[in-house]
Design a protein around this motif. Sequence first.
Motif, mmCIF file in Angstrom:
data_model
loop_
_atom_site.group_PDB
_atom_site.id
_atom_site.type_symbol
_atom_site.label_atom_id
_atom_site.label_comp_id
_atom_site.label_asym_id
_atom_site.label_seq_id
_atom_site.Cartn_x
_atom_site.Cartn_y
_atom_site.Cartn_z
ATOM 1 N N ASP A 87 0.829 -1.206 0.000
ATOM 2 C CA ASP A 87 0.000 0.000 0.000
ATOM 3 C C ASP A 87 0.861 1.253 0.000
ATOM 4 O OD1 ASP A 87 -2.513 -1.185 -0.052
ATOM 5 O OD2 ASP A 87 -2.654 -1.320 2.124
ATOM 6 N N VAL A 88 1.870 1.252 0.850
ATOM 7 C CA VAL A 88 2.714 2.446 0.944
ATOM 8 C C VAL A 88 3.825 2.435 -0.104
ATOM 9 C CG1 VAL A 88 4.321 1.502 2.665
ATOM 10 C CG2 VAL A 88 3.872 3.964 2.599
ATOM 11 N N SER A 89 4.286 1.264 -0.516
ATOM 12 C CA SER A 89 5.391 1.189 -1.477
ATOM 13 C C SER A 89 4.922 1.520 -2.892
ATOM 14 C CB SER A 89 6.020 -0.207 -1.434
ATOM 15 O OG SER A 89 6.500 -0.486 -0.146
ATOM 16 N N ALA A 90 3.999 0.703 -3.417
ATOM 17 C CA ALA A 90 3.457 0.999 -4.744
ATOM 18 C C ALA A 90 2.669 2.305 -4.712
ATOM 19 C CB ALA A 90 2.563 -0.147 -5.211
ATOM 20 N N GLY A 91 2.025 2.577 -3.573
ATOM 21 C CA GLY A 91 1.262 3.817 -3.447
ATOM 22 C C GLY A 91 2.131 5.050 -3.593
ATOM 23 N N ALA A 92 3.333 5.018 -3.026
ATOM 24 C CA ALA A 92 4.236 6.162 -3.144
ATOM 25 C C ALA A 92 4.603 6.431 -4.597
ATOM 26 C CB ALA A 92 5.502 5.905 -2.325
ATOM 27 N N VAL A 93 4.826 5.349 -5.348
ATOM 28 C CA VAL A 93 5.212 5.488 -6.759
ATOM 29 C C VAL A 93 4.070 6.075 -7.581
ATOM 30 C CG1 VAL A 93 5.938 4.251 -8.822
ATOM 31 C CG2 VAL A 93 6.873 3.605 -6.592
ATOM 32 N N THR A 114 -4.400 19.339 -13.261
ATOM 33 C CA THR A 114 -4.044 19.096 -14.666
ATOM 34 C C THR A 114 -2.544 19.088 -14.935
ATOM 35 O OG1 THR A 114 -4.231 21.470 -15.138
ATOM 36 C CG2 THR A 114 -6.195 20.103 -15.492
ATOM 37 N N ASP A 115 -1.730 19.314 -13.927
ATOM 38 C CA ASP A 115 -0.279 19.272 -14.130
ATOM 39 C C ASP A 115 0.390 18.815 -12.835
ATOM 40 O OD1 ASP A 115 -0.459 21.505 -12.494
ATOM 41 O OD2 ASP A 115 -0.099 22.940 -14.099
ATOM 42 N N GLY A 116 1.720 18.873 -12.829
ATOM 43 C CA GLY A 116 2.450 18.428 -11.647
ATOM 44 C C GLY A 116 2.688 16.931 -11.588
ATOM 45 N N PHE A 117 2.399 16.203 -12.676
ATOM 46 C CA PHE A 117 2.662 14.769 -12.708
ATOM 47 C C PHE A 117 4.170 14.533 -12.711
ATOM 48 C CE2 PHE A 117 -1.245 15.645 -15.213
ATOM 49 C CZ PHE A 117 -2.150 15.216 -14.245
ATOM 50 N N PHE A 118 4.619 13.527 -11.978
ATOM 51 C CA PHE A 118 6.050 13.305 -11.745
ATOM 52 C C PHE A 118 6.686 14.523 -11.060
ATOM 53 C CE2 PHE A 118 5.069 10.480 -15.281
ATOM 54 C CZ PHE A 118 5.744 9.304 -14.963
ATOM 55 N N LEU A 119 5.884 15.373 -10.466
ATOM 56 C CA LEU A 119 6.318 16.661 -9.879
ATOM 57 C C LEU A 119 6.938 17.565 -10.934
ATOM 58 C CD1 LEU A 119 7.846 15.692 -6.398
ATOM 59 C CD2 LEU A 119 5.464 16.046 -7.039
ATOM 60 N N ALA A 120 6.613 17.333 -12.204
ATOM 61 C CA ALA A 120 7.172 18.142 -13.291
ATOM 62 C C ALA A 120 6.739 19.597 -13.129
ATOM 63 C CB ALA A 120 6.699 17.608 -14.637
ATOM 64 N N GLN A 135 1.808 14.374 1.919
ATOM 65 C CA GLN A 135 0.578 13.978 1.242
ATOM 66 C C GLN A 135 0.624 12.532 0.756
ATOM 67 O OE1 GLN A 135 -2.185 15.626 1.233
ATOM 68 N NE2 GLN A 135 -1.299 17.424 2.234
ATOM 69 N N ALA A 136 1.788 12.042 0.423
ATOM 70 C CA ALA A 136 1.905 10.663 -0.058
ATOM 71 C C ALA A 136 1.568 9.661 1.039
ATOM 72 C CB ALA A 136 3.312 10.406 -0.589
ATOM 73 N N VAL A 137 2.001 9.931 2.263
ATOM 74 C CA VAL A 137 1.684 8.993 3.346
ATOM 75 C C VAL A 137 0.205 9.069 3.716
ATOM 76 C CG1 VAL A 137 4.018 8.816 4.256
ATOM 77 C CG2 VAL A 137 2.542 10.670 5.066
ATOM 78 N N PHE A 138 -0.431 10.207 3.487
ATOM 79 C CA PHE A 138 -1.884 10.299 3.650
ATOM 80 C C PHE A 138 -2.591 9.405 2.629
ATOM 81 C CE2 PHE A 138 -3.777 13.899 6.245
ATOM 82 C CZ PHE A 138 -2.715 13.961 7.127
ATOM 83 N N ALA A 139 -2.138 9.466 1.397
ATOM 84 C CA ALA A 139 -2.745 8.647 0.343
ATOM 85 C C ALA A 139 -2.609 7.164 0.661
ATOM 86 C CB ALA A 139 -2.087 8.961 -1.005
ATOM 87 N N ALA A 140 -1.461 6.764 1.179
ATOM 88 C CA ALA A 140 -1.258 5.366 1.548
ATOM 89 C C ALA A 140 -2.204 4.940 2.663
ATOM 90 C CB ALA A 140 0.193 5.143 1.970
ATOM 91 N N THR A 141 -2.513 5.868 3.573
ATOM 92 C CA THR A 141 -3.456 5.568 4.658
ATOM 93 C C THR A 141 -4.832 5.241 4.096
ATOM 94 O OG1 THR A 141 -2.266 6.989 6.218
ATOM 95 C CG2 THR A 141 -4.568 6.487 6.720
ATOM 96 N N ALA A 142 -5.302 6.030 3.145
ATOM 97 C CA ALA A 142 -6.612 5.781 2.543
ATOM 98 C C ALA A 142 -6.668 4.388 1.925
ATOM 99 C CB ALA A 142 -6.928 6.843 1.495
ATOM 100 N N TYR A 159 -6.236 -7.334 -5.045
ATOM 101 C CA TYR A 159 -6.147 -6.263 -4.055
ATOM 102 C C TYR A 159 -5.105 -5.224 -4.458
ATOM 103 C CZ TYR A 159 -5.118 -3.542 0.022
ATOM 104 O OH TYR A 159 -4.899 -2.471 0.845
ATOM 105 N N LEU A 160 -3.951 -5.683 -4.917
ATOM 106 C CA LEU A 160 -2.874 -4.768 -5.284
ATOM 107 C C LEU A 160 -3.311 -3.825 -6.395
ATOM 108 C CD1 LEU A 160 0.053 -3.920 -4.826
ATOM 109 C CD2 LEU A 160 0.739 -5.674 -6.477
ATOM 110 N N LEU A 161 -4.047 -4.336 -7.369
ATOM 111 C CA LEU A 161 -4.530 -3.485 -8.447
ATOM 112 C C LEU A 161 -5.455 -2.398 -7.901
ATOM 113 C CD1 LEU A 161 -4.849 -2.717 -11.383
ATOM 114 C CD2 LEU A 161 -6.585 -4.512 -11.625
ATOM 115 N N PHE A 162 -6.361 -2.773 -7.015
ATOM 116 C CA PHE A 162 -7.249 -1.762 -6.441
ATOM 117 C C PHE A 162 -6.465 -0.749 -5.626
ATOM 118 C CE2 PHE A 162 -9.920 0.155 -3.252
ATOM 119 C CZ PHE A 162 -10.991 0.598 -4.021
ATOM 120 N N SER A 163 -5.493 -1.215 -4.861
ATOM 121 C CA SER A 163 -4.690 -0.312 -4.033
ATOM 122 C C SER A 163 -4.010 0.764 -4.870
ATOM 123 C CB SER A 163 -3.638 -1.120 -3.264
ATOM 124 O OG SER A 163 -2.790 -0.268 -2.516
ATOM 125 N N VAL A 164 -3.489 0.364 -6.008
ATOM 126 C CA VAL A 164 -2.818 1.325 -6.895
ATOM 127 C C VAL A 164 -3.814 2.348 -7.438
ATOM 128 C CG1 VAL A 164 -1.677 1.531 -9.137
ATOM 129 C CG2 VAL A 164 -0.918 -0.215 -7.508
#
Length: 448
Positions: A87-93, A114-120, A135-142, A159-164
């Motif tokens: 959840d937190v590993s793949a979620g972070a990516v 609409t932007d900021g993907f890859f933090l670009a 914010q990433a660790v918040f997303a992993a919590t959800a 499950y892994l597919l849904f988690s992503v």
Amino acid sequence: MRRSISLIVLAVLAGALSAFAQEAPAEVAPAEAALAAAEATQLHLNFAWTVLAAVLVFFMQAGFALLETGFTRSKNAVNIIMKNVMDVSAGAVVFFVLGFGLMFGTSLGGWIGTDGFFLAGLGGDPWTYAFFLFQAVFAATAATIVSGAVAERTKFTGYLLFSVVITGLIYPVFGSWAWGGLFNGGGWLEGLGFIDFAGSTVVHSVGGWAALAGALVVGPRVGKYDENGNPRHIPGHSLPLAALGVFILWFGWFGFNAGSTTEGSTDIALIAMNTFLAAGAGATAAMLVSWIRGGKPDAPMTLNGVLGGLVGITAGCANLTPGFALLTGAIAGVVVVYATLFLDRYVDDPVGAVAVHGVCGAWGTLAAGMFDSAGLFNPSVIGVQLVGIAAAFLWTFPVSYLLFTLIKKTIGLRVNGHLEHLGLDLHEHDNQAYPEFVPTDELTLAEV
């Protein structure tokens, strides 16, 4: 002579003016330097506190893993550990690649980034890195909230597919509606004045409603309901592990709530105290209700009472007085008990995730509007809160239900009864958490 005297006087005056002109910067410079130093110190403190809070929230993943492992059977412990790690590993990516941009990129009409993907386009500013981490660790919590509700019978790949997807799409889209303006743009709920300081709805109800969808689609565990449809209690294998998980979650929640200031300020004192009080009130209320109903104080229900109080205060931790924080937590503790008992009749949720996160998240969001210190029981404020609660459900539940259904019909979501009886650890991971221990299961192969 007079001319000479005049010249001397002018020279003296010029010298005096020159001296004053040179002394003025000497008096201003220390003040400016002190101000610059204070601003630099505050900036560094903001960075340090935000990163520290993110680390505390990250540590909550250990709490979720222990809680879920303890509340379920030993034969599925490895599977649960793997789900929480991923959840937190793949979620972070995926949050780096997609989710952060959808949530905090330049808003398209208040609906989606609409932007900021890859933090670009955001690189080079150190604050971006600190804010992304938090914010990433918040997303992993959800995402992790869903794990407990579908435990002990769900294929790891499904499950892994849904988690992503929940980390990269479902959670960020709703987050952009409520929190998009924290970094860039601004969401439509945010524009209405929606109050959810640290995520009772944005994080917890979103995770809870997704958990409800998953539990309904995957179906109950074998043996959960008798021939008349009455629920059976399937005990977990380690209440001490679950209790340790709850204490870790309680500890990490100080980062979750107080860290949402994203600055080292005096505001964190009230937020931390409200968080502490609400958790205690939730545990106490849940214990008393279970004691009155069953004749004994129920430990698992009390542990979930702690979490219900924490989830409940998360929305209003910054805008409620301590008295109303206590009340919010206490009501959440009562809600946990009755919501768990009601849902258990229809939904097999081994850890009570839907009651704790979905229902208590909705209650906490409503309480943040009802008990707002800026004006108690303001109908317009309460109305906005109800809109936000409804929007979270109407977005998260249908999309999650559809996604779980698609997974079920394609790569598969549920293991069969025989494999479920043997345990997911052996089938899904070819491993065991306790290789020298052979558990006695209440089910027999003949019943599967």
